[in-house]
Design a protein around this motif. Structure first.
Motif, short mmCIF file in Angstrom:
data_model
loop_
_atom_site.label_atom_id
_atom_site.label_comp_id
_atom_site.label_asym_id
_atom_site.label_seq_id
_atom_site.Cartn_x
_atom_site.Cartn_y
_atom_site.Cartn_z
N GLY A 111 13.76 -55.54 21.25
CA GLY A 111 13.99 -54.16 21.64
C GLY A 111 15.35 -53.62 21.23
O GLY A 111 16.09 -53.09 22.07
N ILE A 112 15.70 -53.71 19.94
CA ILE A 112 17.00 -53.25 19.45
C ILE A 112 16.96 -51.74 19.21
O ILE A 112 16.15 -51.24 18.42
N ASP A 113 17.84 -51.00 19.87
CA ASP A 113 18.02 -49.57 19.65
C ASP A 113 19.43 -49.34 19.14
O ASP A 113 20.40 -49.80 19.76
N LEU A 114 19.54 -48.60 18.02
CA LEU A 114 20.83 -48.51 17.36
C LEU A 114 20.91 -47.24 16.51
O LEU A 114 19.96 -46.90 15.81
N ASP A 115 22.03 -46.53 16.60
CA ASP A 115 22.30 -45.39 15.72
C ASP A 115 23.57 -45.70 14.93
O ASP A 115 24.59 -46.09 15.50
N ILE A 116 23.49 -45.54 13.61
CA ILE A 116 24.64 -45.77 12.74
C ILE A 116 24.88 -44.50 11.94
O ILE A 116 23.99 -44.03 11.22
N ASP A 117 26.07 -43.94 12.04
CA ASP A 117 26.38 -42.68 11.36
C ASP A 117 26.64 -42.91 9.87
O ASP A 117 27.07 -43.99 9.45
N THR A 118 26.40 -41.87 9.08
CA THR A 118 26.67 -41.92 7.66
C THR A 118 28.14 -42.23 7.40
O THR A 118 29.03 -41.63 8.00
N GLY A 119 28.40 -43.19 6.51
CA GLY A 119 29.77 -43.54 6.16
C GLY A 119 30.43 -44.52 7.11
O GLY A 119 31.58 -44.91 6.90
N GLU A 120 29.71 -44.94 8.13
CA GLU A 120 30.27 -45.83 9.15
C GLU A 120 30.14 -47.29 8.71
O GLU A 120 29.17 -47.68 8.07
N ILE A 121 31.15 -48.09 9.06
CA ILE A 121 31.07 -49.54 8.88
C ILE A 121 30.73 -50.17 10.22
O ILE A 121 31.46 -50.00 11.20
N VAL A 122 29.62 -50.89 10.26
CA VAL A 122 29.17 -51.56 11.48
C VAL A 122 29.02 -53.05 11.18
O VAL A 122 28.37 -53.44 10.21
N SER A 123 29.64 -53.87 12.01
CA SER A 123 29.47 -55.32 11.89
C SER A 123 28.51 -55.82 12.95
O SER A 123 28.54 -55.36 14.10
N ILE A 124 27.65 -56.76 12.56
CA ILE A 124 26.74 -57.42 13.48
C ILE A 124 27.31 -58.81 13.76
O ILE A 124 27.50 -59.61 12.86
#
Length: 250
Positions: free
Chosen positions: A19-32
């Motif tokens: 049940g992963i819910d996630l929003d990532i914005d344009t140009g954003e760096i996200v680490s998992i």
């Protein structure tokens, strides 16, 4: 924007993503980030399209890509081992993908990217002649000339250290900023995640333990797992990372 909605994946009856819910914005760096077996690589592969999801949606700029084949998503990955062609030199590796899609990047854009990544003096070298940092930059260039809609990086700094590692981190930041390129990174290293990313996703047993800015994670861990995971993993490096977030655990 990249949106993940209720992503679920099960292997042999075990929920790897739950049940992963996630929003990532344009140009954003996200680490998992997360311990071994937490679902990091599976989530990356689901986003890429390498692994089919069981339930949920992957939406990019309003388009549902949940059942779209990997080649049609326009997301590109740089693998941990770089996956360069040993029979080609650095330049030939960089432009390899353009043979099938020659109009994606112009010669000028390729030159500008090579300059940005500091590869001008290494184009004629074989893969065996390249250092680890140079291989990483060639792999980045090869991916970026194809103008991916989302850039995925699998442990991009794991084989690097010292000045080279910091240099690649800065180049990743510059690329994300200059190209307004959404960038998703899988890493096992909290220091990497906290110093490189706009936001960090911490997974545990297939679920989200926290999704916040690095400063928020350091100052306000959402639960005991996040607190212990960050503190334990950073024990050796605490002076380095904690200097960035003064007073967090004073």
């Amino acid at each position: 924007m990249l949106q993940l909605k209720n992503i679920k994946k099960t292997y042999n009856g075990k929920a790897v993503l739950n049940g992963i819910d996630l929003d990532i914005d344009t140009g954003e760096i996200v680490s998992i980030l997360g311990p071994s077996g937490s679902g990091k690589t599976t989530l990356l592969n689901v986003i890429l399209g390498l692994t089919d999801l069981d339930e949920g949606q992957i939406i990019f700029n309003g388009e549902d890509l949940s059942r779209t084949p990997m080649k049609q998503r326009g997301f590109n990955i740089v693998f941990q081992d770089y996956a360069l062609f040993p029979n080609l030199n650095a330049y030939e590796n960089i432009i390899y993908g353009l043979k099938n899609k020659p109009g994606v990047s112009t010669k000028r854009e390729v030159r500008e990217l090579i300059a940005l990544l500091g590869l001008g003096n290494h184009l004629g070298k074989t893969v065996d002649q390249l250092s680890g940092g140079q291989k990483q930059r060639v792999a980045l260039a090869r991916t970026l000339v194809m103008k991916p809609r989302v850039l995925l990086l699998d442990e991009p700094l794991s084989a690097l250290d010292g000045v080279i590692k910091e240099s690649i981190k800065e180049r990743i930041k510059t690329i994300a900023s200059d190209y307004n390129l959404t960038t998703i990174i899988v890493t096992h290293d909290p220091e990497e995640a906290l110093t490189l990313s706009d936001r960090v996703l911490i997974l545990n047993e297939g679920g989200i333990s926290q999704y916040s800015t690095p400063r928020e994670i350091i100052h306000n861990p959402h639960n005991g797992f996040v607190r212990q995971f960050i503190l334990n993993q950073l024990e050796i490096k605490r002076n380095n990372i904690f200097s960035l977030f003064e007073g967090a655990y004073a």
